[in-house]
Design a protein around this motif. Sequence first.
Motif, PDB file in Angstrom:
ATOM      1  N   GLY A 118       0.785  -1.231   0.000  1.00  0.00           N
ATOM      2  CA  GLY A 118       0.000   0.000   0.000  1.00  0.00           C
ATOM      3  C   GLY A 118       0.817   1.281   0.000  1.00  0.00           C
ATOM      4  N   VAL A 119       2.098   1.193  -0.262  1.00  0.00           N
ATOM      5  CA  VAL A 119       2.935   2.389  -0.325  1.00  0.00           C
ATOM      6  C   VAL A 119       2.601   3.131  -1.612  1.00  0.00           C
ATOM      7  CG1 VAL A 119       5.307   3.236  -0.519  1.00  0.00           C
ATOM      8  CG2 VAL A 119       4.783   1.346   1.029  1.00  0.00           C
ATOM      9  N   SER A 120       2.396   4.434  -1.500  1.00  0.00           N
ATOM     10  CA  SER A 120       2.132   5.235  -2.695  1.00  0.00           C
ATOM     11  C   SER A 120       3.261   6.245  -2.872  1.00  0.00           C
ATOM     12  CB  SER A 120       0.777   5.943  -2.574  1.00  0.00           C
ATOM     13  OG  SER A 120       0.749   6.751  -1.426  1.00  0.00           O
ATOM     14  N   PRO A 121       3.434   6.752  -4.091  1.00  0.00           N
ATOM     15  CA  PRO A 121       4.522   7.721  -4.316  1.00  0.00           C
ATOM     16  C   PRO A 121       4.451   8.899  -3.353  1.00  0.00           C
ATOM     17  CG  PRO A 121       3.588   7.014  -6.398  1.00  0.00           C
ATOM     18  CD  PRO A 121       2.699   6.457  -5.314  1.00  0.00           C
ATOM     19  N   ASN A 122       5.604   9.261  -2.813  1.00  0.00           N
ATOM     20  CA  ASN A 122       5.687  10.351  -1.842  1.00  0.00           C
ATOM     21  C   ASN A 122       6.935  11.191  -2.132  1.00  0.00           C
ATOM     22  OD1 ASN A 122       5.860  12.052   0.337  1.00  0.00           O
ATOM     23  ND2 ASN A 122       6.033  10.454   1.875  1.00  0.00           N
ATOM     24  N   PRO A 123       6.751  12.340  -2.765  1.00  0.00           N
ATOM     25  CA  PRO A 123       7.913  13.186  -3.080  1.00  0.00           C
ATOM     26  C   PRO A 123       8.286  14.168  -1.972  1.00  0.00           C
ATOM     27  CG  PRO A 123       5.961  14.072  -4.104  1.00  0.00           C
ATOM     28  CD  PRO A 123       5.535  12.805  -3.400  1.00  0.00           C
ATOM     29  N   ASN A 124       7.658  14.061  -0.785  1.00  0.00           N
ATOM     30  CA  ASN A 124       7.837  15.108   0.224  1.00  0.00           C
ATOM     31  C   ASN A 124       8.291  14.625   1.594  1.00  0.00           C
ATOM     32  OD1 ASN A 124       6.952  17.203  -1.543  1.00  0.00           O
ATOM     33  ND2 ASN A 124       4.871  16.433  -1.277  1.00  0.00           N
ATOM     34  N   ASP A 125       8.988  13.519   1.689  1.00  0.00           N
ATOM     35  CA  ASP A 125       9.477  13.061   2.985  1.00  0.00           C
ATOM     36  C   ASP A 125      10.581  13.993   3.479  1.00  0.00           C
ATOM     37  OD1 ASP A 125       9.659  10.724   5.019  1.00  0.00           O
ATOM     38  OD2 ASP A 125      11.741  11.151   4.432  1.00  0.00           O
ATOM     39  N   PRO A 126      10.493  14.491   4.720  1.00  0.00           N
ATOM     40  CA  PRO A 126      11.477  15.470   5.209  1.00  0.00           C
ATOM     41  C   PRO A 126      12.932  14.985   5.190  1.00  0.00           C
ATOM     42  CG  PRO A 126       9.579  15.381   6.673  1.00  0.00           C
ATOM     43  CD  PRO A 126       9.422  14.262   5.682  1.00  0.00           C
ATOM     44  N   LYS A 127      13.195  13.754   5.619  1.00  0.00           N
ATOM     45  CA  LYS A 127      14.580  13.254   5.638  1.00  0.00           C
ATOM     46  C   LYS A 127      15.120  13.090   4.224  1.00  0.00           C
ATOM     47  CE  LYS A 127      14.746  10.802  10.015  1.00  0.00           C
ATOM     48  NZ  LYS A 127      14.929   9.505  10.667  1.00  0.00           N
ATOM     49  N   VAL A 128      14.291  12.531   3.351  1.00  0.00           N
ATOM     50  CA  VAL A 128      14.719  12.338   1.963  1.00  0.00           C
ATOM     51  C   VAL A 128      14.967  13.691   1.309  1.00  0.00           C
ATOM     52  CG1 VAL A 128      14.000  11.511  -0.322  1.00  0.00           C
ATOM     53  CG2 VAL A 128      13.562  10.108   1.708  1.00  0.00           C
ATOM     54  N   GLU A 129      14.060  14.627   1.514  1.00  0.00           N
ATOM     55  CA  GLU A 129      14.203  15.949   0.893  1.00  0.00           C
ATOM     56  C   GLU A 129      15.416  16.704   1.423  1.00  0.00           C
ATOM     57  OE1 GLU A 129      12.608  17.477  -1.801  1.00  0.00           O
ATOM     58  OE2 GLU A 129      12.276  15.335  -1.958  1.00  0.00           O
ATOM     59  N   ARG A 130      15.716  16.558   2.694  1.00  0.00           N
ATOM     60  CA  ARG A 130      16.902  17.228   3.260  1.00  0.00           C
ATOM     61  C   ARG A 130      18.173  16.680   2.613  1.00  0.00           C
ATOM     62  NH1 ARG A 130      18.328  20.504   7.364  1.00  0.00           N
ATOM     63  NH2 ARG A 130      16.173  20.690   8.006  1.00  0.00           N
ATOM     64  N   ALA A 131      18.277  15.369   2.496  1.00  0.00           N
ATOM     65  CA  ALA A 131      19.452  14.763   1.862  1.00  0.00           C
ATOM     66  C   ALA A 131      19.517  15.142   0.383  1.00  0.00           C
ATOM     67  CB  ALA A 131      19.414  13.240   2.020  1.00  0.00           C
ATOM     68  N   ARG A 132      18.365  15.158  -0.276  1.00  0.00           N
ATOM     69  CA  ARG A 132      18.332  15.510  -1.701  1.00  0.00           C
ATOM     70  C   ARG A 132      18.745  16.969  -1.929  1.00  0.00           C
ATOM     71  NH1 ARG A 132      15.392  17.579  -5.414  1.00  0.00           N
ATOM     72  NH2 ARG A 132      13.700  18.229  -4.069  1.00  0.00           N
ATOM     73  N   ARG A 133      18.247  17.870  -1.081  1.00  0.00           N
ATOM     74  CA  ARG A 133      18.637  19.288  -1.214  1.00  0.00           C
ATOM     75  C   ARG A 133      20.125  19.481  -0.928  1.00  0.00           C
ATOM     76  NH1 ARG A 133      13.884  19.899   1.676  1.00  0.00           N
ATOM     77  NH2 ARG A 133      15.075  20.458   3.538  1.00  0.00           N
ATOM     78  N   ASN A 134      20.633  18.737   0.036  1.00  0.00           N
ATOM     79  CA  ASN A 134      22.061  18.787   0.340  1.00  0.00           C
ATOM     80  C   ASN A 134      22.873  18.322  -0.874  1.00  0.00           C
ATOM     81  OD1 ASN A 134      23.914  17.603   3.277  1.00  0.00           O
ATOM     82  ND2 ASN A 134      24.592  18.860   1.614  1.00  0.00           N
ATOM     83  N   HIS A 135      22.412  17.253  -1.511  1.00  0.00           N
ATOM     84  CA  HIS A 135      23.065  16.737  -2.707  1.00  0.00           C
ATOM     85  C   HIS A 135      23.015  17.767  -3.834  1.00  0.00           C
ATOM     86  CE1 HIS A 135      23.413  13.099  -5.687  1.00  0.00           C
ATOM     87  NE2 HIS A 135      24.499  13.815  -5.640  1.00  0.00           N
ATOM     88  N   LEU A 136      21.869  18.416  -4.015  1.00  0.00           N
ATOM     89  CA  LEU A 136      21.755  19.452  -5.046  1.00  0.00           C
ATOM     90  C   LEU A 136      22.728  20.608  -4.786  1.00  0.00           C
ATOM     91  CD1 LEU A 136      17.883  19.609  -5.607  1.00  0.00           C
ATOM     92  CD2 LEU A 136      19.631  18.815  -7.228  1.00  0.00           C
ATOM     93  N   ASN A 137      22.898  20.964  -3.508  1.00  0.00           N
ATOM     94  CA  ASN A 137      23.845  22.023  -3.184  1.00  0.00           C
ATOM     95  C   ASN A 137      25.260  21.616  -3.558  1.00  0.00           C
ATOM     96  OD1 ASN A 137      25.720  23.543  -1.114  1.00  0.00           O
ATOM     97  ND2 ASN A 137      23.841  24.756  -1.363  1.00  0.00           N
ATOM     98  N   ASP A 138      25.602  20.350  -3.310  1.00  0.00           N
ATOM     99  CA  ASP A 138      26.908  19.838  -3.740  1.00  0.00           C
ATOM    100  C   ASP A 138      27.049  19.921  -5.250  1.00  0.00           C
ATOM    101  OD1 ASP A 138      27.852  19.224  -1.217  1.00  0.00           O
ATOM    102  OD2 ASP A 138      27.484  17.072  -1.388  1.00  0.00           O
ATOM    103  N   LEU A 139      25.985  19.568  -5.971  1.00  0.00           N
ATOM    104  CA  LEU A 139      26.029  19.596  -7.440  1.00  0.00           C
ATOM    105  C   LEU A 139      26.206  21.014  -7.981  1.00  0.00           C
ATOM    106  CD1 LEU A 139      23.275  16.951  -8.178  1.00  0.00           C
ATOM    107  CD2 LEU A 139      25.708  16.751  -8.741  1.00  0.00           C
ATOM    108  N   GLU A 140      25.847  22.008  -7.200  1.00  0.00           N
ATOM    109  CA  GLU A 140      26.036  23.408  -7.592  1.00  0.00           C
ATOM    110  C   GLU A 140      27.440  23.908  -7.285  1.00  0.00           C
ATOM    111  OE1 GLU A 140      23.009  25.395  -5.375  1.00  0.00           O
ATOM    112  OE2 GLU A 140      21.389  24.606  -6.623  1.00  0.00           O
TER     113      GLU A 140
END
Length: 151
Positions: free
Chosen positions: A57-79
């Motif tokens: 029953g897991v549905s797509p979730n693009p807004n998990d706080p831990k995942v988004e924090r790591a993803r934003r950190n990764h994007l900052n590295d990519l910049e």
Amino acid sequence: MESVLDFSNVVFASFALWSSVSVLKMMFMGVLTSLHRGAGNVYTNPEDIAMFATKRGVSPNPNDPKVERARRNHLNDLENIPAFVLLGFFYVLTRPSPWLAVMHFRVFGVARIIHTLSYQLSLQPWRAIAHIASVVVLTSMAVQIFSMGQW
């Protein structure tokens, strides 16, 4: 006379070391994002849910706080990290003072590590200070590169 692009040149060797550390750290951020996705059963694509979800029953979730924090950190590295690798390479070619160049590379590398740790642990003002330090290094190298031009 030693070649500028040779590991016997302390400037190039230091640049190669800190570029490698920075790129590996950047790559680790993708792994961290994936680990957070797996731990929380947080996936954005249906095929990922089908393949990796451990609960029904897991549905797509693009807004998990831990995942988004790591993803934003990764994007900052990519910049920032690709800019460091490119500017650092050109900076090495200017034959800078070895002490100054090594300090530029160390400060950038350590600042990016501190930035990542403080981003993941929600530590301000350390995250901002680390980011500013890395931007100052990039700006300093760019100014020195510009000063070498035969415009």
